[in-house]
Design a protein around this motif. Structure first.
Motif, PDB file in Angstrom:
ATOM      1  N   LEU A 245       0.828  -1.204   0.000  1.00 38.37           N
ATOM      2  CA  LEU A 245       0.000   0.000   0.000  1.00 38.37           C
ATOM      3  C   LEU A 245       0.864   1.257   0.000  1.00 38.37           C
ATOM      4  O   LEU A 245       0.564   2.222  -0.714  1.00 38.37           O
ATOM      5  N   ALA A 246       1.955   1.234   0.774  1.00 33.61           N
ATOM      6  CA  ALA A 246       2.812   2.411   0.837  1.00 33.61           C
ATOM      7  C   ALA A 246       3.435   2.679  -0.525  1.00 33.61           C
ATOM      8  O   ALA A 246       3.450   3.823  -0.997  1.00 33.61           O
ATOM      9  N   ILE A 247       3.934   1.626  -1.169  1.00 34.92           N
ATOM     10  CA  ILE A 247       4.564   1.814  -2.472  1.00 34.92           C
ATOM     11  C   ILE A 247       3.534   2.289  -3.499  1.00 34.92           C
ATOM     12  O   ILE A 247       3.794   3.218  -4.269  1.00 34.92           O
ATOM     13  N   ALA A 248       2.347   1.671  -3.473  1.00 31.87           N
ATOM     14  CA  ALA A 248       1.318   2.061  -4.436  1.00 31.87           C
ATOM     15  C   ALA A 248       0.924   3.519  -4.218  1.00 31.87           C
ATOM     16  O   ALA A 248       0.852   4.310  -5.167  1.00 31.87           O
ATOM     17  N   GLY A 249       0.688   3.890  -2.963  1.00 31.17           N
ATOM     18  CA  GLY A 249       0.242   5.251  -2.668  1.00 31.17           C
ATOM     19  C   GLY A 249       1.301   6.288  -3.025  1.00 31.17           C
ATOM     20  O   GLY A 249       1.031   7.251  -3.743  1.00 31.17           O
TER      21      GLY A 249
ATOM     22  N   LEU B 223      -6.265  23.781 -13.600  1.00 27.77           N
ATOM     23  CA  LEU B 223      -6.196  22.576 -12.779  1.00 27.77           C
ATOM     24  C   LEU B 223      -7.565  21.925 -12.555  1.00 27.77           C
ATOM     25  O   LEU B 223      -7.702  20.710 -12.725  1.00 27.77           O
ATOM     26  N   PRO B 224      -8.598  22.703 -12.185  1.00 25.74           N
ATOM     27  CA  PRO B 224      -9.916  22.075 -12.014  1.00 25.74           C
ATOM     28  C   PRO B 224     -10.398  21.381 -13.293  1.00 25.74           C
ATOM     29  O   PRO B 224     -11.042  20.339 -13.220  1.00 25.74           O
ATOM     30  N   ASP B 225     -10.048  21.971 -14.453  1.00 20.88           N
ATOM     31  CA  ASP B 225     -10.447  21.346 -15.705  1.00 20.88           C
ATOM     32  C   ASP B 225      -9.732  20.019 -15.928  1.00 20.88           C
ATOM     33  O   ASP B 225     -10.271  19.095 -16.528  1.00 20.88           O
ATOM     34  N   LEU B 226      -8.486  19.962 -15.453  1.00 17.11           N
ATOM     35  CA  LEU B 226      -7.705  18.745 -15.656  1.00 17.11           C
ATOM     36  C   LEU B 226      -8.039  17.664 -14.631  1.00 17.11           C
ATOM     37  O   LEU B 226      -7.680  16.499 -14.796  1.00 17.11           O
ATOM     38  N   MET B 227      -8.722  18.063 -13.546  1.00 18.36           N
ATOM     39  CA  MET B 227      -8.879  17.188 -12.385  1.00 18.36           C
ATOM     40  C   MET B 227      -9.393  15.776 -12.698  1.00 18.36           C
ATOM     41  O   MET B 227      -8.815  14.809 -12.202  1.00 18.36           O
ATOM     42  N   PRO B 228     -10.447  15.611 -13.508  1.00 23.28           N
ATOM     43  CA  PRO B 228     -10.904  14.240 -13.778  1.00 23.28           C
ATOM     44  C   PRO B 228      -9.804  13.367 -14.365  1.00 23.28           C
ATOM     45  O   PRO B 228      -9.640  12.218 -13.956  1.00 23.28           O
ATOM     46  N   GLY B 229      -9.024  13.930 -15.287  1.00 24.18           N
ATOM     47  CA  GLY B 229      -7.923  13.176 -15.873  1.00 24.18           C
ATOM     48  C   GLY B 229      -6.857  12.848 -14.847  1.00 24.18           C
ATOM     49  O   GLY B 229      -6.336  11.733 -14.808  1.00 24.18           O
ATOM     50  N   ILE B 230      -6.567  13.811 -13.989  1.00 23.39           N
ATOM     51  CA  ILE B 230      -5.549  13.595 -12.956  1.00 23.39           C
ATOM     52  C   ILE B 230      -5.999  12.496 -12.002  1.00 23.39           C
ATOM     53  O   ILE B 230      -5.241  11.587 -11.672  1.00 23.39           O
ATOM     54  N   LEU B 231      -7.264  12.560 -11.596  1.00 25.62           N
ATOM     55  CA  LEU B 231      -7.786  11.554 -10.673  1.00 25.62           C
ATOM     56  C   LEU B 231      -7.743  10.160 -11.287  1.00 25.62           C
ATOM     57  O   LEU B 231      -7.309   9.199 -10.648  1.00 25.62           O
ATOM     58  N   SER B 232      -8.179  10.055 -12.549  1.00 23.56           N
ATOM     59  CA  SER B 232      -8.195   8.725 -13.148  1.00 23.56           C
ATOM     60  C   SER B 232      -6.772   8.235 -13.366  1.00 23.56           C
ATOM     61  O   SER B 232      -6.497   7.041 -13.234  1.00 23.56           O
ATOM     62  N   GLY B 233      -5.848   9.176 -13.652  1.00 23.24           N
ATOM     63  CA  GLY B 233      -4.450   8.781 -13.770  1.00 23.24           C
ATOM     64  C   GLY B 233      -3.915   8.248 -12.457  1.00 23.24           C
ATOM     65  O   GLY B 233      -3.236   7.223 -12.411  1.00 23.24           O
ATOM     66  N   PHE B 234      -4.273   8.918 -11.365  1.00 27.35           N
ATOM     67  CA  PHE B 234      -3.824   8.480 -10.046  1.00 27.35           C
ATOM     68  C   PHE B 234      -4.348   7.075  -9.736  1.00 27.35           C
ATOM     69  O   PHE B 234      -3.605   6.193  -9.314  1.00 27.35           O
ATOM     70  N   LEU B 235      -5.642   6.882  -9.982  1.00 22.88           N
ATOM     71  CA  LEU B 235      -6.246   5.581  -9.691  1.00 22.88           C
ATOM     72  C   LEU B 235      -5.620   4.476 -10.526  1.00 22.88           C
ATOM     73  O   LEU B 235      -5.329   3.382 -10.041  1.00 22.88           O
TER      74      LEU B 235
ATOM     75  N   ALA C 191      -2.631   4.486 -11.821  1.00 16.88           N
ATOM     76  CA  ALA C 191      -1.268   4.248 -11.335  1.00 16.88           C
ATOM     77  C   ALA C 191      -1.292   3.409 -10.065  1.00 16.88           C
ATOM     78  O   ALA C 191      -0.530   2.450  -9.919  1.00 16.88           O
ATOM     79  N   PHE C 192      -2.209   3.748  -9.173  1.00 11.28           N
ATOM     80  CA  PHE C 192      -2.317   3.003  -7.917  1.00 11.28           C
ATOM     81  C   PHE C 192      -2.621   1.532  -8.193  1.00 11.28           C
ATOM     82  O   PHE C 192      -1.995   0.633  -7.646  1.00 11.28           O
ATOM     83  N   THR C 193      -3.589   1.308  -9.087  1.00  8.57           N
ATOM     84  CA  THR C 193      -3.968  -0.067  -9.416  1.00  8.57           C
ATOM     85  C   THR C 193      -2.813  -0.829 -10.045  1.00  8.57           C
ATOM     86  O   THR C 193      -2.548  -1.978  -9.703  1.00  8.57           O
ATOM     87  N   MET C 194      -2.127  -0.184 -10.981  1.00  7.23           N
ATOM     88  CA  MET C 194      -1.019  -0.849 -11.661  1.00  7.23           C
ATOM     89  C   MET C 194       0.083  -1.210 -10.670  1.00  7.23           C
ATOM     90  O   MET C 194       0.657  -2.291 -10.736  1.00  7.23           O
ATOM     91  N   SER C 195       0.368  -0.285  -9.774  1.00  4.53           N
ATOM     92  CA  SER C 195       1.412  -0.540  -8.792  1.00  4.53           C
ATOM     93  C   SER C 195       1.025  -1.702  -7.882  1.00  4.53           C
ATOM     94  O   SER C 195       1.823  -2.580  -7.582  1.00  4.53           O
ATOM     95  N   LEU C 196      -0.234  -1.704  -7.484  1.00  2.00           N
ATOM     96  CA  LEU C 196      -0.734  -2.754  -6.599  1.00  2.00           C
ATOM     97  C   LEU C 196      -0.616  -4.128  -7.244  1.00  2.00           C
ATOM     98  O   LEU C 196      -0.314  -5.123  -6.601  1.00  2.00           O
ATOM     99  N   ASP C 197      -0.863  -4.180  -8.539  1.00  2.00           N
ATOM    100  CA  ASP C 197      -0.934  -5.466  -9.231  1.00  2.00           C
ATOM    101  C   ASP C 197       0.418  -5.889  -9.794  1.00  2.00           C
ATOM    102  O   ASP C 197       0.555  -6.963 -10.336  1.00  2.00           O
ATOM    103  N   ASP C 198       1.435  -5.027  -9.648  1.00  2.00           N
ATOM    104  CA  ASP C 198       2.699  -5.354 -10.304  1.00  2.00           C
ATOM    105  C   ASP C 198       3.437  -6.458  -9.566  1.00  2.00           C
ATOM    106  O   ASP C 198       3.520  -6.470  -8.352  1.00  2.00           O
ATOM    107  N   PHE C 199       3.983  -7.377 -10.334  1.00  2.00           N
ATOM    108  CA  PHE C 199       4.885  -8.344  -9.741  1.00  2.00           C
ATOM    109  C   PHE C 199       6.273  -8.302 -10.379  1.00  2.00           C
ATOM    110  O   PHE C 199       7.285  -8.216  -9.688  1.00  2.00           O
TER     111      PHE C 199
END
Lengths: 270, 263
Positions: B64-68, B178-190, B192-200
């Motif tokens: 979790l720490a690495i993913a976050g 920034l507010p206009d970019l926010m949806p893209g930033i959020l989905s990018g974060f999610l 990235a988090f998912t990819m990191s979590l699933d990486d082996f």
């Protein structure tokens, strides 16, 4: 405020963590232990055990890519035709499973495929012959299709969704039947998605060592397994890097083919 | 009519194919028998033992720490890059996007060994930090690729208008762009988090001895037999995410004209 300066951290980062490491693979692959230039590590691919591993990997990854394509295309078409709630559906199908560790998901297939496992119970209930594919190449192909199917569906779905419905309506107006419309309009327009899907399935399938380890019972060595062992067990980094260079040639070949066919030039990842 | 039904059946089959292993793991987490081959009755003991298992808890924490952290760093660097790309010439833009595509298109195993070679030649001790750097590296492209489309959709006039109305460049950026970019930033974060979590694979090559994420822990256990506590943990994570998704999707929210792409 100079906007361009904002790219500095990434330029630094990508130079250090993308470009330099790649150069190191080439350095190790093209030198021997004393640091002298050699092609031995690359030519080692011709050795029987390595050539066999590469051949196996090519066969299995091509097979799973074709299977993925056959499964994914109809799926993408169906997803495109259902407009309601499709987004949450896509997430449900493809993103959510990723939250369960992929090693575990692959491992679970062992339980499902066992001689007395769930799949065989269902098969015998239906009066069909049992399936004994654990530790065979078929199990590895199944694992590849299972893991990489989303990478085929999403790009195809994206290109299909972009097709102007008027074009299809026009084709129908001009007298084309459903099959003709599909073959001459939908299919050609979706080629970029198909190509990008093929790239995204073929590369990870060709280079995997995890799926073959888990589902192949470590009896079947793919080129990925050979490289992994050179780095973690045998410790011959030069040979491992040399074989990686060979592997990268296939990836580059694949990329060139897709770049030539996909005129847009932008890689549509998801 | 038949067409509709057969479409439903096809989607259903794919769904079963994708979810059968997940269901299997969930069932196994309640299996009293330690063997995954036979059913020994219903139990919740793996769930209670899970929290006493130091090893697993530590691996979970690392994961979790690495993913976050990696998702956060990647989001920051990626978003900055996208903003910078907006003011660049086509050639440098193509170059940067080309570099960005390298980790996406290259084989994970090659990325993994190349990073390992880098760390070792820099005399860095393989551990938490090297894994973190590797994850940031493969996460940045996901952020860039999800923020970039938003960047293209930006209306430059709103930024100009903010400037005309007396905002400084910085203010205009934080309150308009920034507010206009926010949806893209959020989905990018999610993403990235998912990819990191699933990486082996990349973690496997860059982690060194003494530190484990859930993935690497599971990999070492594949041969010996996986501890049922791991099934319990995965089930908890999966159900938690499922609930979260339902909450996000079914909470009534303001209806706006903007359609969000959250993939």
């Amino acid at each position: 405020m100079n906007k361009k300066a904002l790219s500095a951290p990434y330029l630094f980062w990508s130079a250090l963590f993308i470009i330099v490491p790649l150069c190191m693979v080439f350095y190790y692959g093209l030198t021997d232990k004393s640091g002298a230039f050699t092609l031995q590590n690359i030519l080692a691919i011709a050795r029987a055990e390595h050539a066999k591993a590469l051949w196996q990997a090519l066969l299995l990854s091509l097979g799973s890519t074709v299977l993925c394509l056959l499964l994914a295309y109809p799926l993408a078409m169906i997803l495109c035709s259902m407009r309601t709630r499709q987004h949450s559906f896509l997430v449900l199908i493809f993103i959510l499973p990723m939250w369960m560790n992929f090693l575990l998901r692959t491992f679970a297939w062992l339980t499902l495929l066992e001689k007395t496992g769930v799949v065989n119970n269902v098969l015998s209930f239906l009066g069909l012959p049992p399936l004994n594919i654990i530790n065979t190449p078929s199990a590895i192909v199944l694992g590849m299709v299972y893991n990489f199917l989303p990478f085929m569906v999403l790009p195809i779905y994206n290109t299909l969704a972009k097709i102007d419905q008027n074009v299809i309506a026009a084709a129908r107006d001009l007298g084309a039947n459903g099959v003709q419309t599909f073959l001459r309009i939908t299919l050609p327009l979706s080629v970029p998605g198909v190509i990008s899907g093929i790239t995204m399935v073929f590369v990870p399938a060709l280079t995997t060592f995890v799926i073959s380890t888990i589902l192949g019972g470590s009896k079947i060595l793919l080129i990925g397994n050979v490289i992994e062992q050179e780095f973690t067990q045998t410790g011959n980094w030069h040979l491992g890097s040399g074989l990686s260079i060979v592997l990268m040639m296939f990836i580059i070949l694949n990329m060139v083919v897709s770049a030539v066919t996909d005129k847009d030039g932008e890689v549509n990842a998801l | 009519m038949i067409r509709r039904i057969s479409q439903k059946i096809y989607i259903g089959l794919i769904f079963v194919f994708l979810y059968a292993p997940i269901l299997t793991l969930m069932v196994l987490s309640f299996n009293a028998s330690k063997s995954r081959a036979k059913w020994g009755g219903f139990t919740l003991k793996w769930y209670s033992q899970l929290f006493q298992n130091q090893d697993i808890m530590e691996a979970l924490w690392n994961t979790l720490a690495i993913a976050g952290l990696s998702a956060l760093a990647a989001t920051l660097i990626g978003t900055m890059t996208c903003v910078a790309l907006g003011g660049m010439k086509k050639r440098s833009r193509t170059l940067i996007m080309g570099i960005t595509n390298i980790p996406m298109l290259n084989a994970e195993i090659v990325t993994g060994i190349s990073l390992m070679l880098l760390y070792i030649s820099l005399n860095m001790r393989l551990g938490f930090f090297t894994v973190l750097c590797s994850h940031i590296t493969f996460n940045i492209p996901y952020v860039i690729l999800s923020v970039m489309p938003r960047m293209h959709q930006l209306n430059p006039n709103t930024y100009e208008a903010a400037l005309d109305l007396g905002a400084s460049h910085l203010q205009a950026f934080f309150r308009v762009t920034l507010p206009d970019l926010m949806p893209g930033i959020l989905s990018g974060f999610l993403m990235a988090f998912t990819m990191s979590l699933d990486d082996f694979v990349i973690t496997h090559f860059t982690k060194g001895p003494g530190i484990d994420t859930l993935s690497t822990k599971i990999y070492t256990e594949v041969r010996k037999g996986i501890k049922p506590e791991i099934y319990a943990l995965s089930t908890i994570i999966f159900v938690a995410v499922l609930l979260l998704l339902f909450l996000v999707n079914y909470t009534p929210r303001e209806k706006g004209p903007k359609k969000e792409r959250r993939l």
